[in-house]
Design a protein around this motif. Structure first.
Motif, PDB file in Angstrom:
ATOM      1  N   ALA A  51       0.846  -1.198   0.000  1.00  0.00           N
ATOM      2  CA  ALA A  51       0.000   0.000   0.000  1.00  0.00           C
ATOM      3  C   ALA A  51       0.877   1.242   0.000  1.00  0.00           C
ATOM      4  CB  ALA A  51      -0.930  -0.009   1.214  1.00  0.00           C
ATOM      5  N   ARG A  52       1.476   1.522  -1.163  1.00  0.00           N
ATOM      6  CA  ARG A  52       2.373   2.665  -1.277  1.00  0.00           C
ATOM      7  C   ARG A  52       1.697   3.860  -1.929  1.00  0.00           C
ATOM      8  NH1 ARG A  52       7.595   1.631  -0.321  1.00  0.00           N
ATOM      9  NH2 ARG A  52       8.240   3.370  -1.643  1.00  0.00           N
ATOM     10  N   SER A  53       0.392   3.790  -2.094  1.00  0.00           N
ATOM     11  CA  SER A  53      -0.343   4.909  -2.678  1.00  0.00           C
ATOM     12  C   SER A  53      -1.680   5.029  -1.970  1.00  0.00           C
ATOM     13  CB  SER A  53      -0.554   4.690  -4.177  1.00  0.00           C
ATOM     14  OG  SER A  53      -1.406   3.572  -4.402  1.00  0.00           O
ATOM     15  N   ARG A  54      -2.323   6.132  -2.181  1.00  0.00           N
ATOM     16  CA  ARG A  54      -3.618   6.357  -1.537  1.00  0.00           C
ATOM     17  C   ARG A  54      -4.648   5.300  -1.940  1.00  0.00           C
ATOM     18  NH1 ARG A  54      -5.126  11.186   0.338  1.00  0.00           N
ATOM     19  NH2 ARG A  54      -7.076  11.025  -0.785  1.00  0.00           N
ATOM     20  N   PRO A  55      -4.809   4.975  -3.231  1.00  0.00           N
ATOM     21  CA  PRO A  55      -5.803   3.946  -3.586  1.00  0.00           C
ATOM     22  C   PRO A  55      -5.528   2.607  -2.923  1.00  0.00           C
ATOM     23  CG  PRO A  55      -5.153   5.186  -5.532  1.00  0.00           C
ATOM     24  CD  PRO A  55      -4.217   5.595  -4.432  1.00  0.00           C
ATOM     25  N   LYS A  56      -4.264   2.182  -2.938  1.00  0.00           N
ATOM     26  CA  LYS A  56      -3.946   0.879  -2.347  1.00  0.00           C
ATOM     27  C   LYS A  56      -4.147   0.895  -0.830  1.00  0.00           C
ATOM     28  CE  LYS A  56      -0.799  -0.829  -5.908  1.00  0.00           C
ATOM     29  NZ  LYS A  56       0.578  -1.281  -6.230  1.00  0.00           N
ATOM     30  N   GLY A  57      -3.867   2.014  -0.192  1.00  0.00           N
ATOM     31  CA  GLY A  57      -4.110   2.104   1.246  1.00  0.00           C
ATOM     32  C   GLY A  57      -5.580   1.983   1.583  1.00  0.00           C
ATOM     33  N   GLN A  58      -6.426   2.608   0.766  1.00  0.00           N
ATOM     34  CA  GLN A  58      -7.869   2.508   0.988  1.00  0.00           C
ATOM     35  C   GLN A  58      -8.377   1.105   0.671  1.00  0.00           C
ATOM     36  OE1 GLN A  58     -10.083   6.014  -0.629  1.00  0.00           O
ATOM     37  NE2 GLN A  58      -8.042   6.842  -1.020  1.00  0.00           N
ATOM     38  N   MET A  67     -10.569   4.127  -7.597  1.00  0.00           N
ATOM     39  CA  MET A  67     -10.467   5.244  -8.542  1.00  0.00           C
ATOM     40  C   MET A  67      -9.892   6.508  -7.904  1.00  0.00           C
ATOM     41  SD  MET A  67     -13.775   4.991 -11.060  1.00  0.00           S
ATOM     42  CE  MET A  67     -15.057   4.441  -9.939  1.00  0.00           C
ATOM     43  N   ASN A  68      -9.753   6.492  -6.555  1.00  0.00           N
ATOM     44  CA  ASN A  68      -9.194   7.642  -5.838  1.00  0.00           C
ATOM     45  C   ASN A  68      -9.964   8.921  -6.159  1.00  0.00           C
ATOM     46  OD1 ASN A  68      -7.334   8.704  -3.965  1.00  0.00           O
ATOM     47  ND2 ASN A  68      -6.050   9.498  -5.629  1.00  0.00           N
ATOM     48  N   ARG A  69     -11.275   8.808  -6.170  1.00  0.00           N
ATOM     49  CA  ARG A  69     -12.139   9.956  -6.434  1.00  0.00           C
ATOM     50  C   ARG A  69     -13.103  10.138  -5.270  1.00  0.00           C
ATOM     51  NH1 ARG A  69     -12.476  11.858 -11.754  1.00  0.00           N
ATOM     52  NH2 ARG A  69     -11.112  10.752 -13.201  1.00  0.00           N
ATOM     53  N   PHE A  73     -16.398  13.040  -3.635  1.00  0.00           N
ATOM     54  CA  PHE A  73     -17.258  14.192  -3.877  1.00  0.00           C
ATOM     55  C   PHE A  73     -17.824  14.674  -2.551  1.00  0.00           C
ATOM     56  CE2 PHE A  73     -19.815  10.366  -4.589  1.00  0.00           C
ATOM     57  CZ  PHE A  73     -20.921  10.576  -3.785  1.00  0.00           C
ATOM     58  N   GLY A  74     -18.413  15.868  -2.581  1.00  0.00           N
ATOM     59  CA  GLY A  74     -19.001  16.426  -1.367  1.00  0.00           C
ATOM     60  C   GLY A  74     -17.948  16.834  -0.354  1.00  0.00           C
ATOM     61  N   SER A  75     -18.323  16.805   0.910  1.00  0.00           N
ATOM     62  CA  SER A  75     -17.415  17.236   1.973  1.00  0.00           C
ATOM     63  C   SER A  75     -16.222  16.295   2.127  1.00  0.00           C
ATOM     64  CB  SER A  75     -18.180  17.339   3.301  1.00  0.00           C
ATOM     65  OG  SER A  75     -18.897  16.149   3.559  1.00  0.00           O
ATOM     66  N   MET A  76     -16.364  15.029   1.692  1.00  0.00           N
ATOM     67  CA  MET A  76     -15.226  14.111   1.756  1.00  0.00           C
ATOM     68  C   MET A  76     -14.118  14.555   0.800  1.00  0.00           C
ATOM     69  SD  MET A  76     -14.136  11.372   3.331  1.00  0.00           S
ATOM     70  CE  MET A  76     -15.493  10.289   3.817  1.00  0.00           C
ATOM     71  N   LEU A  77     -14.489  15.096  -0.347  1.00  0.00           N
ATOM     72  CA  LEU A  77     -13.487  15.583  -1.295  1.00  0.00           C
ATOM     73  C   LEU A  77     -12.657  16.699  -0.664  1.00  0.00           C
ATOM     74  CD1 LEU A  77     -12.250  15.643  -4.133  1.00  0.00           C
ATOM     75  CD2 LEU A  77     -14.074  17.245  -4.788  1.00  0.00           C
ATOM     76  N   ARG A  78     -13.310  17.596   0.047  1.00  0.00           N
ATOM     77  CA  ARG A  78     -12.576  18.681   0.703  1.00  0.00           C
ATOM     78  C   ARG A  78     -11.635  18.133   1.778  1.00  0.00           C
ATOM     79  NH1 ARG A  78     -17.736  20.927  -0.010  1.00  0.00           N
ATOM     80  NH2 ARG A  78     -18.393  20.397   2.116  1.00  0.00           N
ATOM     81  N   ALA A  79     -12.109  17.139   2.519  1.00  0.00           N
ATOM     82  CA  ALA A  79     -11.268  16.538   3.558  1.00  0.00           C
ATOM     83  C   ALA A  79     -10.062  15.840   2.943  1.00  0.00           C
ATOM     84  CB  ALA A  79     -12.090  15.546   4.381  1.00  0.00           C
ATOM     85  N   GLU A  80     -10.255  15.141   1.835  1.00  0.00           N
ATOM     86  CA  GLU A  80      -9.165  14.424   1.189  1.00  0.00           C
ATOM     87  C   GLU A  80      -8.157  15.381   0.568  1.00  0.00           C
ATOM     88  OE1 GLU A  80      -8.825  10.388   0.613  1.00  0.00           O
ATOM     89  OE2 GLU A  80      -8.929  11.517   2.473  1.00  0.00           O
ATOM     90  N   LYS A 139     -10.904  13.782  -8.922  1.00  0.00           N
ATOM     91  CA  LYS A 139      -9.660  13.073  -8.673  1.00  0.00           C
ATOM     92  C   LYS A 139      -8.891  13.679  -7.508  1.00  0.00           C
ATOM     93  CE  LYS A 139      -6.880   9.811 -10.403  1.00  0.00           C
ATOM     94  NZ  LYS A 139      -7.311   8.425 -10.620  1.00  0.00           N
ATOM     95  N   VAL A 140      -8.377  12.807  -6.640  1.00  0.00           N
ATOM     96  CA  VAL A 140      -7.448  13.222  -5.590  1.00  0.00           C
ATOM     97  C   VAL A 140      -6.123  12.546  -5.910  1.00  0.00           C
ATOM     98  CG1 VAL A 140      -6.942  13.260  -3.123  1.00  0.00           C
ATOM     99  CG2 VAL A 140      -9.313  13.381  -3.911  1.00  0.00           C
ATOM    100  N   GLU A 141      -5.128  13.332  -6.278  1.00  0.00           N
ATOM    101  CA  GLU A 141      -3.879  12.760  -6.768  1.00  0.00           C
ATOM    102  C   GLU A 141      -3.177  11.963  -5.673  1.00  0.00           C
ATOM    103  OE1 GLU A 141      -4.549  13.897 -10.490  1.00  0.00           O
ATOM    104  OE2 GLU A 141      -2.856  12.685  -9.775  1.00  0.00           O
TER     105      GLU A 141
END
Length: 641
Positions: free
Chosen positions: A201-208, A315-317, A319-326, A629-631
């Motif tokens: 898990a070396r990236s955000r998608p894999k960690g999730q 997909m590391n995407r 929306f809504g308030s979660m997007l702002r938190a991420e 997208k959250v890079e």
């Protein structure tokens, strides 16, 4: 004559006081206008065979009762009338008691939970909001006396919440798991897990995705799922700049959905028992467990909630308030927003391992596996002990019967204590640090749970207030008129969600609705010309049953006073209101989608498998085209624990 004249009022006074001591009437909870009149007749002295009595309402005889020493519960159908005060009298021989019961308007029953929820969302302080909700309910129930309401909020609702055996078991289980997490952290085991998982898990998608997969793996209990997954993955997701809100969301959305779906879990006996009891009362020849299995494809919310988790993670995407938190976490590394207060604080200095402590993953993996193995073994042992061997069956039926009969609370307490012992014994045997240092880490783990336990007690208290106010009865009453055979699934789903949201309990909602919904679905189907065994009859029945189970999970997920929502915030080290605020858009999206493509079409004969396939595609499309997208940010430096 004068002496006799003086003795008469004295005798009447003594007789009156004797009557008051022998008989009394109390209404332990609220009596809802338009519903049954419920009260308790307390008898201090009565013969063993009981004594005959009569109950009068507004001067008219309502029924005859047999009274025994202690509390005698009495229910008079429609006795509450439209809401006018009722004078209740009880006459037993020469003794009489009288009380005036003033029914509560139905809308008042939803005020306490709604008040607590609204205040929590506005002011972001769950403790004060919950207590004010409890206080508001006590104010309604105890004649609008603020001093008495304050006292009863503490000495009645909060004390009773702690004294409840099941609640006490959860407190013990949660506290011990907190101590286990403290030991794992203190011994460097968490850092060892981080080192292993980070290799993949070396990236955000894999960690999730790793967090979601662990949530699927710990399927046997939602409480254990939340606490183990959140506390284990938190250091990893922190290092990957994944917000605590996202971690809490994944933990919460892979806890109850998984536990409520699998055929072997702490939920199964409870769910099957409710279904089987309703079938027995109607004289229907259906098996509760088989019906439970058949209803799984109709549970659109929990299934699509899991699809949403893995779609968002892969997909590391967002929306809504979660997007702002991420974006905050990814851009600044702040996994918690400024001003947010984690429900449990695992970053205390007392839990940190010394800098030179070896990072052995086994010190974390072994205690966690111990909890899993002992929980399953405990479920088996308690199930076998309480199982009636004459009716248990054989093979898979026997295994099912064992888990249905298990005591999950006992199993979880055994498992958490075993986990603490293993977490303490391993580093002690390895001589990593003095025993006193390990014990201090365990104590810090206990302390980290304090805030969450207070919130749990208040959540249980407001649940008791809602029960006394008959909040669920009111919600059911205003929705019964909307039911029809083809729409029974969607209406029941909404009703279950509303009750679970207002009361904060999915199990309580299931217990309330299942005995009502199955007879309603049966009656509506028969009235529409569908006999038991017909395809449409089974469609309506399975739709109703699955909607109770799925709607309970949905409302529970959205509710800030839900114990599983609180546990997810606690284990993830997330601000509780922030977790609720960021999770609700996802939960609402899946819930509404489940009704539109699932509950409504299947009510008219569409296969649930088609609905699930369509729903899965739509969830993926929503995440792809609505989500932003959250890079990803590769991480090589060790995460701070």
């Amino acid at each position: 004559m004068k002496r006799l004249a003086l003795l008469v009022p004295v005798a009447l006074f003594l007789a009156t006081n004797l009557s008051a001591q022998v008989l009394s009437i109390e209404s332990p909870g609220g009596v809802l206008a338009g519903h049954d009149l419920e009260f308790v007749i307390n008898v201090e002295e009565a013969p063993e065979e009981g004594m005959e009595g009569s109950v009068l309402v507004d001067g008219r005889k309502a029924l005859d009762v047999m009274l025994y020493e202690g509390g005698n519960e009495v229910v008079i159908a429609d006795g509450a009338g439209p809401g006018a005060p009722r004078t209740v009298q009880v006459i037993a021989g020469r003794v009489m008691a009288e009380a005036v019961i003033d029914p509560i308007p139905g809308w008042l029953s939803i005020v306490p939970p709604v008040l607590a929820i609204v205040l929590a969302l506005i002011f972001k302080d769950v403790l004060i909001s919950l207590f004010l909700g409890v206080f508001a309910g006590a104010l309604i129930l105890f004649d609008w006396n603020p001093f008495l309401a304050f006292a009863r909020s503490i000495d009645h609702y909060m004390v009773d919440a702690i004294a409840d055996a099941d609640h006490a078991a959860i407190i013990v289980f949660t506290t011990l798991l907190g101590g286990m997490v403290g030991l794992i952290t203190k011994s460097g085991g968490s850092e060892g897990i981080v080192d292993i998982v980070r290799k993949w898990a070396r990236s955000r998608p894999k960690g999730q995705l790793a967090t979601g997969m662990m949530g699927l793996f710990i399927f046997f209990d939602d409480y254990a799922n939340s606490l183990i997954v959140g506390s284990t993955m938190r250091p990893i997701t922190d290092g990957l700049r994944i917000s605590r809100e996202k971690l809490a969301y994944i933990v919460d959305s892979t806890a109850a959905p998984v536990s409520s779906l699998v055929p072997i879990s702490t939920w199964i006996g409870f769910e099957v028992g409710l279904i089987a009891a309703a079938f027995t009362s109607l004289g229907l020849p259906y098996d509760g467990y088989s019906t439970f299995i058949a209803s799984i494809p109709y549970r659109f919310y929990p299934i699509l909630a899991l699809v949403m988790v893995f779609a968002i993670a892969s997909m590391n995407r967002d929306f809504g308030s979660m997007l702002r938190a991420e974006r905050r976490a990814e851009g600044t590394g702040e996994v918690l927003a400024a001003g947010d207060v984690p429900l449990a604080d695992y970053a205390q200095s007392g839990m940190m391992p010394p800098a030179d402590t070896p990072r052995h993953a086994i010190n974390a993996i072994a205690p966690i596996l111990t909890v899993i193995v002992v929980t399953i073994a405990g479920l088996w042992i308690t199930g076998v002990q309480s199982l009636d061997a004459a009716t248990a069956g054989s093979g898979t039926e026997y295994v099912r019967s064992v888990f249905e009969s298990a005591n999950s609370y006992q199993a979880l307490m055994w498992a958490s204590l075993a986990g603490v012992i293993v977490a303490l014994a391993l580093p002690a045997a390895q001589r990593l640090m003095p025993l006193t240092s390990l014990l201090s880490g365990m104590v810090e783990g206990f302390k980290a749970m304090l805030l969450a336990l207070v919130v749990l007690v208040l959540a249980w208290s407001i649940g008791a207030v809602a029960a006394d106010l008959h909040t669920a009865d009111y919600v059911v009453g205003i929705t019964e008129s909307f039911l029809s055979p083809h729409l029974v699934g969607v209406v029941v789903f909404l009703t279950a969600a509303a009750i679970a949201f207002a009361t904060g309990t999915s199990w309580g909602t299931m217990a309330i609705l299942m005995p009502l919904v199955i007879p309603i679905a049966h009656g509506l189907s028969v009235a529409a010309g569908y006999a038991p065994g017909d395809d449409f009859y089974m469609t309506f029945m399975l739709g109703a049953i699955s909607s109770v189970l799925a709607g309970s999970v949905w409302g529970d997920h959205c509710s800030p006073i839900s114990d599983t929502t609180i546990l997810s915030s606690m284990a993830s080290g997330c601000d509780h209101v922030a977790h609720v605020r960021t999770q609700i858009p996802y939960a609402l999206t899946v819930g509404v989608l489940g009704m539109i493509i699932g509950d409504i079409p299947t009510g008219f004969g569409v296969s649930p498998w088609i609905s699930l396939a369509v729903g899965t595609v739509i969830v993926i499309l929503i995440v792809r085209f609505v989500g932003k997208k959250v890079e990803p940010v590769p991480v090589t430096a060790p995460a701070e624990l």
